[in-house]
Design a protein around this motif. Sequence first.
Motif, PDB file in Angstrom:
ATOM      1  N   GLY A   1       0.817  -1.207   0.000  1.00 20.68           N
ATOM      2  CA  GLY A   1       0.000   0.000   0.000  1.00 20.68           C
ATOM      3  C   GLY A   1       0.851   1.257   0.000  1.00 20.68           C
ATOM      4  N   ASP A   2       2.192   1.093   0.121  1.00 27.09           N
ATOM      5  CA  ASP A   2       3.121   2.225   0.029  1.00 27.09           C
ATOM      6  C   ASP A   2       3.523   2.433  -1.423  1.00 27.09           C
ATOM      7  N   PHE A   3       3.781   3.691  -1.765  1.00 30.70           N
ATOM      8  CA  PHE A   3       4.234   3.962  -3.128  1.00 30.70           C
ATOM      9  C   PHE A   3       5.037   5.254  -3.138  1.00 30.70           C
ATOM     10  N   VAL A   4       6.052   5.278  -3.987  1.00 31.69           N
ATOM     11  CA  VAL A   4       6.859   6.484  -4.181  1.00 31.69           C
ATOM     12  C   VAL A   4       6.946   6.765  -5.678  1.00 31.69           C
ATOM     13  N   ASP A   5       7.191   8.022  -5.977  1.00 33.83           N
ATOM     14  CA  ASP A   5       7.431   8.378  -7.370  1.00 33.83           C
ATOM     15  C   ASP A   5       8.144   9.721  -7.408  1.00 33.83           C
ATOM     16  N   TYR A   6       8.888   9.938  -8.480  1.00 32.38           N
ATOM     17  CA  TYR A   6       9.527  11.222  -8.730  1.00 32.38           C
ATOM     18  C   TYR A   6       9.662  11.375 -10.240  1.00 32.38           C
ATOM     19  N   TRP A   7       9.401  12.585 -10.703  1.00 30.93           N
ATOM     20  CA  TRP A   7       9.428  12.845 -12.147  1.00 30.93           C
ATOM     21  C   TRP A   7       9.546  14.353 -12.389  1.00 30.93           C
ATOM     22  N   SER A   8       9.959  14.713 -13.578  1.00 28.58           N
ATOM     23  CA  SER A   8      10.156  16.120 -13.939  1.00 28.58           C
ATOM     24  C   SER A   8       9.398  16.415 -15.222  1.00 28.58           C
ATOM     25  N   PRO A   9       8.184  16.975 -15.102  1.00 24.32           N
ATOM     26  CA  PRO A   9       7.411  17.278 -16.310  1.00 24.32           C
ATOM     27  C   PRO A   9       7.976  18.471 -17.088  1.00 24.32           C
ATOM     28  N   TYR A  10       8.697  19.357 -16.366  1.00 22.24           N
ATOM     29  CA  TYR A  10       9.294  20.528 -16.988  1.00 22.24           C
ATOM     30  C   TYR A  10      10.678  20.763 -16.388  1.00 22.24           C
ATOM     31  N   PRO A  11      11.558  21.452 -17.088  1.00 22.19           N
ATOM     32  CA  PRO A  11      12.940  21.627 -16.604  1.00 22.19           C
ATOM     33  C   PRO A  11      13.045  22.294 -15.239  1.00 22.19           C
ATOM     34  N   ASP A  12      12.095  23.160 -14.901  1.00 19.04           N
ATOM     35  CA  ASP A  12      12.188  23.887 -13.635  1.00 19.04           C
ATOM     36  C   ASP A  12      11.299  23.293 -12.537  1.00 19.04           C
ATOM     37  N   VAL A  13      10.806  22.047 -12.749  1.00 22.52           N
ATOM     38  CA  VAL A  13       9.912  21.423 -11.761  1.00 22.52           C
ATOM     39  C   VAL A  13      10.275  19.948 -11.594  1.00 22.52           C
ATOM     40  N   VAL A  14      10.420  19.549 -10.355  1.00 23.34           N
ATOM     41  CA  VAL A  14      10.535  18.138 -10.023  1.00 23.34           C
ATOM     42  C   VAL A  14       9.468  17.823  -8.979  1.00 23.34           C
ATOM     43  N   TRP A  15       8.626  16.840  -9.285  1.00 24.34           N
ATOM     44  CA  TRP A  15       7.614  16.376  -8.335  1.00 24.34           C
ATOM     45  C   TRP A  15       8.070  15.065  -7.709  1.00 24.34           C
TER      46      TRP A  15
ATOM     47  N   THR B   1     -15.304  10.300  -4.954  1.00 21.71           N
ATOM     48  CA  THR B   1     -16.269  10.087  -6.034  1.00 21.71           C
ATOM     49  C   THR B   1     -16.238   8.649  -6.534  1.00 21.71           C
ATOM     50  N   ALA B   2     -15.048   8.048  -6.564  1.00 24.30           N
ATOM     51  CA  ALA B   2     -14.912   6.667  -7.039  1.00 24.30           C
ATOM     52  C   ALA B   2     -15.546   5.666  -6.094  1.00 24.30           C
ATOM     53  N   GLY B   3     -15.736   6.042  -4.827  1.00 28.96           N
ATOM     54  CA  GLY B   3     -16.374   5.144  -3.870  1.00 28.96           C
ATOM     55  C   GLY B   3     -15.565   3.901  -3.560  1.00 28.96           C
ATOM     56  N   LEU B   4     -14.250   4.031  -3.535  1.00 23.25           N
ATOM     57  CA  LEU B   4     -13.375   2.873  -3.305  1.00 23.25           C
ATOM     58  C   LEU B   4     -13.253   2.507  -1.836  1.00 23.25           C
ATOM     59  N   ASP B   5     -13.742   3.360  -0.958  1.00 23.22           N
ATOM     60  CA  ASP B   5     -13.626   3.134   0.488  1.00 23.22           C
ATOM     61  C   ASP B   5     -12.155   2.968   0.885  1.00 23.22           C
ATOM     62  N   LYS B   6     -11.313   3.770   0.271  1.00 13.76           N
ATOM     63  CA  LYS B   6      -9.883   3.766   0.563  1.00 13.76           C
ATOM     64  C   LYS B   6      -9.410   5.199   0.765  1.00 13.76           C
ATOM     65  N   HIS B   7      -8.523   5.371   1.726  1.00  9.33           N
ATOM     66  CA  HIS B   7      -7.912   6.674   1.929  1.00  9.33           C
ATOM     67  C   HIS B   7      -6.411   6.485   2.112  1.00  9.33           C
ATOM     68  N   LEU B   8      -5.687   7.586   2.109  1.00  5.41           N
ATOM     69  CA  LEU B   8      -4.236   7.491   2.181  1.00  5.41           C
ATOM     70  C   LEU B   8      -3.654   8.689   2.905  1.00  5.41           C
ATOM     71  N   THR B   9      -2.443   8.488   3.405  1.00  5.53           N
ATOM     72  CA  THR B   9      -1.627   9.596   3.895  1.00  5.53           C
ATOM     73  C   THR B   9      -0.517   9.821   2.884  1.00  5.53           C
ATOM     74  N   ILE B  10      -0.009  11.044   2.858  1.00  6.01           N
ATOM     75  CA  ILE B  10       0.938  11.362   1.784  1.00  6.01           C
ATOM     76  C   ILE B  10       1.756  12.604   2.137  1.00  6.01           C
ATOM     77  N   VAL B  11       2.978  12.646   1.650  1.00  3.57           N
ATOM     78  CA  VAL B  11       3.779  13.860   1.582  1.00  3.57           C
ATOM     79  C   VAL B  11       4.060  14.089   0.104  1.00  3.57           C
ATOM     80  N   LEU B  12       3.564  15.202  -0.432  1.00  5.36           N
ATOM     81  CA  LEU B  12       3.711  15.528  -1.850  1.00  5.36           C
ATOM     82  C   LEU B  12       4.548  16.795  -1.977  1.00  5.36           C
ATOM     83  N   CYS B  13       5.598  16.713  -2.771  1.00  4.42           N
ATOM     84  CA  CYS B  13       6.558  17.821  -2.842  1.00  4.42           C
ATOM     85  C   CYS B  13       6.758  18.278  -4.286  1.00  4.42           C
ATOM     86  N   ARG B  14       6.989  19.595  -4.406  1.00  9.78           N
ATOM     87  CA  ARG B  14       7.354  20.207  -5.683  1.00  9.78           C
ATOM     88  C   ARG B  14       8.638  20.991  -5.455  1.00  9.78           C
ATOM     89  N   LEU B  15       9.678  20.672  -6.212  1.00  7.76           N
ATOM     90  CA  LEU B  15      10.979  21.301  -6.040  1.00  7.76           C
ATOM     91  C   LEU B  15      11.381  22.006  -7.323  1.00  7.76           C
TER      92      LEU B  15
END
Length: 376
Positions: free
Chosen positions: A183-197, A245-259
């Motif tokens: 149930g854990d997940f990580v990701d990192y990506w750069s959609p634009y040169p001045d942004v890393v999520w 809206t999806a009604g999945l009966d699931k929730h999550l905790t998260i730290v979301l960063c933009r650098l």
Amino acid sequence: MSDQSAASVILLLDDVHPGRAAIAERLAREGYRLLCSAEVPDPLPQTELILCHTRSLNCPDHWQQLVNHAPVIVLTEKRDQEQALIALSAGVSDYLQDPEGSLDLLASLVRRTIEHARLERERASYQHKLEQTNVELQASLKTLQQDQEAGRLVQRQLMPVHPWTLNDLCFDYWSQPMLYLSGDFVDYWSPYPDVVWFYLADVAGHGASSAFVTILLKHLLNRYSLDKEITPACMLGRVNQELITAGLDKHLTIVLCRLNPLTRTLTYSVGAHLPAPIMVVNGQAKSLIGAGMPVGLFPEAHHEDYTCAFPEHAQLCLASDGVLEMIPGDGLDVRQATWLDWVARCEGRIDQLADRLQSAARKWPDDVTLMMLNGC
């Protein structure tokens, strides 16, 4: 007379003899239905019990035939002991000497033998059903395991490449699922040169349903990140509405960063996540401030953006709450302080943190995931 005995059919094998008539009359009074014969019928009728007098059976081979058909009680006179022993060796249920003089005892023996035979049939039926259920369960478990293995492969393929370097930033992660799927997940990506999520999320629960939500989360965040002006808090708000809206009966905790890698400005939002992100600058570790509600649980959930600098040569560590279950100590505050110290001492090496957790683990009570960002 019981309803059970009234439904019972008994085959009485005996010569035409006054004793046979007495036995038949006594058992008829008990409610049994008697089929009387002086020899073994061919074919044998359907019956719950066979009473066979040794004087009517001259061929020893017939004992095995009778035993294979129904429970058998041998009736014998004292002079027929040898024949009774042959019958017992063939597997008859019981025997009785002088049945004409022990009619009440015979009736009790018949009742007990029929009841025992019925219980044995029920036991055999239950055992057969249990074996069939076990076969079906094994097949279902095999299918489930194959599905889990396939799901794990898909989830691993969706995880980002690690380590991943972008200019002078280096991302890495480490994960230990409790089950096949995490149930854990990580990701990192750069959609634009001045942004890393980048983010670390922990979906409530374990197994396939939680893992599927991590796949949905990756899709949503990657799509939202194409908006150059969107902030982490706004992004979490959109995910919150999607999950509800999806009604999945699931929730999550998260730290979301933009650098912004050019200005070294870090903007982040927290969705009820523990432990807090830890930044290490010049060997000094501190937990970043931030609070917020879980994502996917409350329609009116509110999230805030927090901003700070990410200096050169700094490290930022994100972790799922599974690490707090692995750390020794009484109370959440003690464990968080220990975790802060561990991160400060690891010098940005995620493998050192993983080794420390593995050495402390007797078992994995929860999914455990780490992400490390090093500013080279």
